[in-house]
Design an enzyme around this catalytic site. Structure first.
Site, PDB file in Angstrom:
ATOM      1  N   PRO A   1      76.488  34.025  45.866  1.00  0.00           N
ATOM      2  CA  PRO A   1      76.092  32.961  47.793  1.00  0.00           C
ATOM      3  C   PRO A   1      77.896  32.612  48.566  1.00  0.00           C
ATOM      4  O   PRO A   1      78.844  33.070  46.936  1.00  0.00           O
ATOM      5  CB  PRO A   1      75.495  31.492  47.335  1.00  0.00           C
ATOM      6  N   GLU A   2      78.118  32.785  49.633  1.00  0.00           N
ATOM      7  CA  GLU A   2      79.910  32.227  49.670  1.00  0.00           C
ATOM      8  C   GLU A   2      80.241  31.104  49.270  1.00  0.00           C
ATOM      9  O   GLU A   2      79.522  30.163  48.993  1.00  0.00           O
ATOM     10  CB  GLU A   2      80.102  32.838  51.178  1.00  0.00           C
TER      11      GLU A   2
ATOM     12  N   ARG B   1      79.922  46.461  44.390  1.00  0.00           N
ATOM     13  CA  ARG B   1      79.728  45.776  44.968  1.00  0.00           C
ATOM     14  C   ARG B   1      79.550  46.591  46.443  1.00  0.00           C
ATOM     15  O   ARG B   1      80.542  47.516  46.543  1.00  0.00           O
ATOM     16  CB  ARG B   1      79.881  44.298  45.743  1.00  0.00           C
TER      17      ARG B   1
END
Length: 273
Positions: free
Chosen positions: A2-3, A254
């Site tokens: 989550p940001e 990522r």
């Protein structure tokens, strides 16, 4: 993962549900807190710092020598908090993922698949959070300090540096990809070759702040499905600016998305001598 704006929104949900209420019960389903009972404790506030959630409580005088405590949690990739009305069915996630339940007369807060769950004196929060850089959505936001921290490792790629929470707290993979597209920077550009670090982190803060208070994240200005991002999640689709197919590749641990035309590769470093 989550940001920062998602974590900020989650903190607000918990604050609206629990702030200024006395807990009537708690159920911790992690070994380190299995015997903890927060019945009679008062929730003072729910806050976020980067990607960390902080539920601050006041313990009854007889419960502990320290009365100000913080329940810390981290969502990582798959954690979530949900707030329900008493008696409402819990529909957020499967029951086996529940890690904590907090009950009050007005609401029930359920934490699913939470990480780094810990109860500590509020005065010790910095022990867990002191390493974080300026919070993009916090009162401590300082673009000059964020740029200074980034510049301290000029050989690191800007794509990796933006995800390092020690530099600035709150940027995740979505905002990293979108920010670099908007700045015309290849994710593989060394930090030392980025021409305007202060402008880059300032734009990062604006992107997160623009999405604060809503769950649909958009960097394009559109909230319509399929139109909310420039490059993130759009592999092989045409760039909204030039039509080039969006590329996807691993960077560090990522994946990253970018436009090979709008974000040209960094110039090679001249050979010594």
């Amino acid at each position: 993962m989550p940001e920062g704006d998602t974590v900020w929104n989650t903190a607000r949900v918990l604050h609206r549900a629990l702030a200024d209420t006395r807990l009537t019960g708690s159920d911790f389903r992690v070994p380190t807190l299995a015997t903890t009972d927060l019945s009679g404790w008062t929730v003072r506030e729910s806050a976020s710092r980067g990607k960390h959630l902080l539920l601050r409580l006041t313990a009854p005088p007889q419960a502990a020598p320290t009365t100000a405590w913080t329940l810390h949690s981290h969502l990582r990739m798959d954690g979530a908090w949900r707030a329900y009305a008493p008696g409402e069915r819990w529909t957020g996630r499967p029951a086996h993922l529940i890690r904590v339940v907090l009950r009050s007369p007005e609401a029930v807060a359920v934490g699913y698949h939470l990480h780094e769950l810990a109860l500590l004196p509020t005065a010790d929060e910095e022990r867990l959070l002191g390493h974080l850089g300026p919070d993009l959505l916090g009162d401590d936001w300082d673009p000059a300090e964020a740029a200074r921290r980034l510049a301290a490792a000029p050989e690191v790629t800007i794509g990796e540096a933006l995800l390092d929470q020690r530099n600035l707290a709150g940027v995740g993979n979505l905002y990293k990809c979108e920010l670099l597209f908007l700045r015309g920077l290849s994710p593989w550009t060394p930090v030392g070759a980025v021409p305007d670090l202060a402008g880059t982190v300032t734009l990062a803060q604006r992107l997160l702040a623009a999405n604060r208070g809503r769950w649909t994240q958009s960097t394009t200005g559109s909230l319509r499905r399929g139109q909310t991002s420039y490059v993130y999640g759009r592999r092989a689709q045409p760039c909204r600016r030039c039509g080039t197919a969006i590329a996807k590749e691993e960077l560090g641990e990522r994946v990253t998305y970018w436009c090979p035309t709008c974000q040209p590769p960094p110039a090679p470093t001249p050979a010594a001598g």
